[in-house]
Enzyme design. Structure first.
Site, PDB file in Angstrom:
ATOM      1  N   ARG A 162       0.830  -1.215   0.000  1.00 28.06           N
ATOM      2  CA  ARG A 162       0.000   0.000   0.000  1.00 28.06           C
ATOM      3  C   ARG A 162       0.866   1.268   0.000  1.00 28.06           C
ATOM      4  O   ARG A 162       0.560   2.257   0.680  1.00 28.06           O
ATOM      5  CB  ARG A 162      -0.935   0.041   1.213  1.00 28.06           C
ATOM      6  N   SER A 236     -10.663  -0.495   3.670  1.00 29.17           N
ATOM      7  CA  SER A 236      -9.811  -0.647   4.861  1.00 29.17           C
ATOM      8  C   SER A 236      -9.315   0.716   5.320  1.00 29.17           C
ATOM      9  O   SER A 236      -8.677   1.431   4.547  1.00 29.17           O
ATOM     10  CB  SER A 236      -8.588  -1.511   4.540  1.00 29.17           C
ATOM     11  N   GLU A 332      -4.574   3.825   6.161  1.00 31.44           N
ATOM     12  CA  GLU A 332      -4.430   3.606   4.722  1.00 31.44           C
ATOM     13  C   GLU A 332      -5.123   4.747   3.951  1.00 31.44           C
ATOM     14  O   GLU A 332      -4.689   5.139   2.871  1.00 31.44           O
ATOM     15  CB  GLU A 332      -5.080   2.252   4.367  1.00 31.44           C
TER      16      GLU A 332
HETATM   17  C1  FAD Z   1     -15.568  -0.644  -0.445  1.00 29.33           C
HETATM   18  C2  FAD Z   1     -14.119  -0.354  -0.726  1.00 29.33           C
HETATM   19  C3  FAD Z   1     -13.253  -1.414  -0.933  1.00 29.33           C
HETATM   20  C4  FAD Z   1     -11.890  -1.181  -1.217  1.00 29.33           C
HETATM   21  N1  FAD Z   1     -11.059  -2.239  -1.418  1.00 29.33           N
HETATM   22  C5  FAD Z   1      -9.760  -2.030  -1.697  1.00 29.33           C
HETATM   23  C6  FAD Z   1      -8.870  -3.146  -1.926  1.00 29.33           C
HETATM   24  O1  FAD Z   1      -9.275  -4.304  -1.916  1.00 29.33           O
HETATM   25  N2  FAD Z   1      -7.575  -2.883  -2.179  1.00 29.33           N
HETATM   26  C7  FAD Z   1      -7.094  -1.609  -2.228  1.00 29.33           C
HETATM   27  O2  FAD Z   1      -5.887  -1.440  -2.483  1.00 29.33           O
HETATM   28  N3  FAD Z   1      -7.898  -0.545  -2.023  1.00 29.33           N
HETATM   29  C8  FAD Z   1      -9.212  -0.715  -1.761  1.00 29.33           C
HETATM   30  N4  FAD Z   1     -10.042   0.362  -1.533  1.00 29.33           N
HETATM   31  C9  FAD Z   1      -9.477   1.712  -1.544  1.00 29.33           C
HETATM   32  C10 FAD Z   1      -9.640   2.454  -2.902  1.00 29.33           C
HETATM   33  O3  FAD Z   1     -10.666   1.898  -3.665  1.00 29.33           O
HETATM   34  C11 FAD Z   1      -8.351   2.426  -3.724  1.00 29.33           C
HETATM   35  O4  FAD Z   1      -7.300   2.987  -2.982  1.00 29.33           O
HETATM   36  C12 FAD Z   1      -8.498   3.207  -5.038  1.00 29.33           C
HETATM   37  O5  FAD Z   1      -7.334   3.045  -5.822  1.00 29.33           O
HETATM   38  C13 FAD Z   1      -8.761   4.687  -4.828  1.00 29.33           C
HETATM   39  O6  FAD Z   1      -9.108   5.231  -6.078  1.00 29.33           O
HETATM   40  P1  FAD Z   1      -9.858   6.607  -6.204  1.00 29.33           P
HETATM   41  O7  FAD Z   1      -9.882   6.975  -7.645  1.00 29.33           O
HETATM   42  O8  FAD Z   1     -11.162   6.573  -5.525  1.00 29.33           O
HETATM   43  O9  FAD Z   1      -8.845   7.552  -5.435  1.00 29.33           O
HETATM   44  P2  FAD Z   1      -9.171   8.864  -4.574  1.00 29.33           P
HETATM   45  O10 FAD Z   1      -9.775   8.462  -3.282  1.00 29.33           O
HETATM   46  O11 FAD Z   1      -9.918   9.852  -5.386  1.00 29.33           O
HETATM   47  O12 FAD Z   1      -7.706   9.398  -4.324  1.00 29.33           O
HETATM   48  C14 FAD Z   1      -6.793   8.685  -3.521  1.00 29.33           C
HETATM   49  C15 FAD Z   1      -5.454   9.433  -3.507  1.00 29.33           C
HETATM   50  O13 FAD Z   1      -4.881   9.393  -4.797  1.00 29.33           O
HETATM   51  C16 FAD Z   1      -4.659  10.711  -5.313  1.00 29.33           C
HETATM   52  N5  FAD Z   1      -4.975  10.660  -6.751  1.00 29.33           N
HETATM   53  C17 FAD Z   1      -6.082  10.125  -7.314  1.00 29.33           C
HETATM   54  N6  FAD Z   1      -6.001  10.198  -8.651  1.00 29.33           N
HETATM   55  C18 FAD Z   1      -4.828  10.807  -8.936  1.00 29.33           C
HETATM   56  C19 FAD Z   1      -4.178  11.200 -10.164  1.00 29.33           C
HETATM   57  N7  FAD Z   1      -4.719  10.973 -11.363  1.00 29.33           N
HETATM   58  N8  FAD Z   1      -2.987  11.839 -10.067  1.00 29.33           N
HETATM   59  C20 FAD Z   1      -2.418  12.080  -8.858  1.00 29.33           C
HETATM   60  N9  FAD Z   1      -2.971  11.748  -7.691  1.00 29.33           N
HETATM   61  C21 FAD Z   1      -4.173  11.116  -7.730  1.00 29.33           C
HETATM   62  C22 FAD Z   1      -5.615  11.601  -4.519  1.00 29.33           C
HETATM   63  O14 FAD Z   1      -5.144  12.937  -4.472  1.00 29.33           O
HETATM   64  C23 FAD Z   1      -5.603  10.912  -3.166  1.00 29.33           C
HETATM   65  O15 FAD Z   1      -4.468  11.307  -2.426  1.00 29.33           O
HETATM   66  C24 FAD Z   1     -11.404   0.152  -1.271  1.00 29.33           C
HETATM   67  C25 FAD Z   1     -12.296   1.220  -1.060  1.00 29.33           C
HETATM   68  C26 FAD Z   1     -13.643   0.967  -0.797  1.00 29.33           C
HETATM   69  C27 FAD Z   1     -14.579   2.121  -0.604  1.00 29.33           C
END
Ligand code: FAD
Length: 336
Positions: A162, A236, A332
């Site tokens: 992570r 998480s 996380e």
């Molecule tokens: C129900 C649920 C289950 C999940 N299960 C998992 C799992 O199994 N494994 C896991 O690893 N994660 C999991 N996650 C966490 C999450 O889905 C991941 O971390 C995912 O990659 C986040 O993507 P996002 O686009 O929503 O990011 P955001 O929440 O929008 O952003 C996360 C971070 O990334 C940065 N960011 C986003 N896009 C960019 C970009 N294009 N350029 C620069 N910075 C950027 C943001 O500024 C922020 O700091 C889960 C979340 C939920 C709600």
């Protein structure tokens, strides 16, 4: 490209927090990114990129510019393997579905993770025995300060559990525009993870197809994890702590049932969910926040508009675990 003022982020974060952004812009192409990089606003205001908002917790209203990444598109190059490039605004799970439909192996175990492709390298998303780094080829991004475009390969991204360079040295400095993955048309099922083999056995499937693996992962995830639409959460909340052998042996004496997985550096990864459960905080609620009854690693927002009370609750869980086990849980979720 239009800069909007005072925009609600309620539907743009899976904690459902009713915060607003002072400024808000959507980028739909690299041209938009370049235009934004040469604008005044990005020099004068604090800013952050938002993907699907599934890994962020807004403490309060965001007093700066939110950059919503909506760059779409994908490329496929066949050269022995298959190199697939997904633009950063593509939905992650739709990208997995596309790969599975085209018979490209590699990311099926990462099915049903919410969010956009651009965020996947940030925390090196992982699930069911696979991490993004296992199939990662390269990432394209712009450095906001010097407006230059860069491409980094897997080694340079310094992926860990992570973790990556984007959570450290490059944190808050870049806009990711595209991620390239090394996928394969040769079957390579990864089924060792707890629960997968037994689930296939009970279904009497010995050689699962790509689609069967994706469907099973989705089935397991849906049965275990709360849907943020009904119970707002960010997956998480804490990482699984990794400890040294000495500390593990000491803990084992006091808690003989403590589960652990030995990682490649001979360190011990302890399931944070188990630690939280042992402190009696599984399904525990305080005000409008609580841990999920089946998966205590997931913190639920049961009605707060701002994130501070959720952070206070997470800190309480952290203290309880530290008091009982001497282990400090690390968040996380990205706190903003
Ligand atoms: C129900 C649920 C289950 C999940 N299960 C998992 C799992 O199994 N494994 C896991 O690893 N994660 C999991 N996650 C966490 C999450 O889905 C991941 O971390 C995912 O990659 C986040 O993507 P996002 O686009 O929503 O990011 P955001 O929440 O929008 O952003 C996360 C971070 O990334 C940065 N960011 C986003 N896009 C960019 C970009 N294009 N350029 C620069 N910075 C950027 C943001 O500024 C922020 O700091 C889960 C979340 C939920 C709600």
């Amino acid at each position: 490209m239009r800069i909007l003022n005072n925009i609600s982020l309620k539907n743009l974060n899976t904690f459902g927090l009713d915060v607003s952004a002072k400024y808000f812009v959507t980028v739909e192409s690299e041209e938009d990114v370049l235009e934004l990089l040469s604008s005044e606003i990005i020099r004068n205001e604090k800013w952050m990129v938002l993907g699907g908002g599934s890994n962020v917790l807004f403490r309060k209203d965001y007093n700066g510019l939110i950059i919503k990444n909506d760059i779409k598109g994908r490329t496929v190059e066949k050269n022995g393997g298959v190199k697939v490039g997904f633009s950063a605004g593509e939905d992650w799970d739709e990208s997995v579905a596309f790969s599975v439909e085209n018979n490209y192996w590699g990311i099926e175990n990462l099915s049903w993770i919410p969010g956009k492709v651009g965020a996947a390298p940030i925390q090196n998303i992982g699930a069911y025995g696979v991490e993004l780094k296992d199939v990662f080829h390269s990432v394209e991004f712009y450095n906001v300060e010097n407006r230059e475009k860069y491409t980094l390969g897997a080694e340079e991204c310094q992926f860990g559990y992570r973790d990556s360079i984007f959570k450290n040295k490059l944190r808050g400095k870049i806009i990711i525009t595209k991620v390239h993955l090394n996928l394969s048309e040769i079957p390579n099922p990864i089924l060792e993870y707890n629960g997968i083999i037994s689930a296939f056995e009970s279904k009497k499937i010995t050689e699962p197809t790509l689609t069967e693996i994706r469907n099973l992962i989705i089935e397991i995830r849906k049965s275990k994890l709360p849907d943020p639409y009904f119970l707002p959460n960010a997956g998480s909340f804490f990482k699984n702590p990794v400890i040294g052998q000495e500390q593990y042996i000491e803990l084992l004496e006091e808690f003989p049932k403590i589960p652990a997985f030995v990682n490649d550096k001979n360190r011990y990864k302890i399931p944070a969910a188990w630690l939280i459960e042992q402190t009696g905080l599984k399904g525990f609620k305080k005000g409008k926040v609580g841990t999920h009854q089946n998966q205590p690693l997931v913190i639920l927002n049961l009605g707060y508009k701002k994130g501070q009370r959720i952070i206070d609750f997470a800190n309480y869980v952290t203290r309880e675990v530290k008091n009982k086990f001497g282990i400090k849980l690390e968040k996380e979720v990205n706190i903003v």
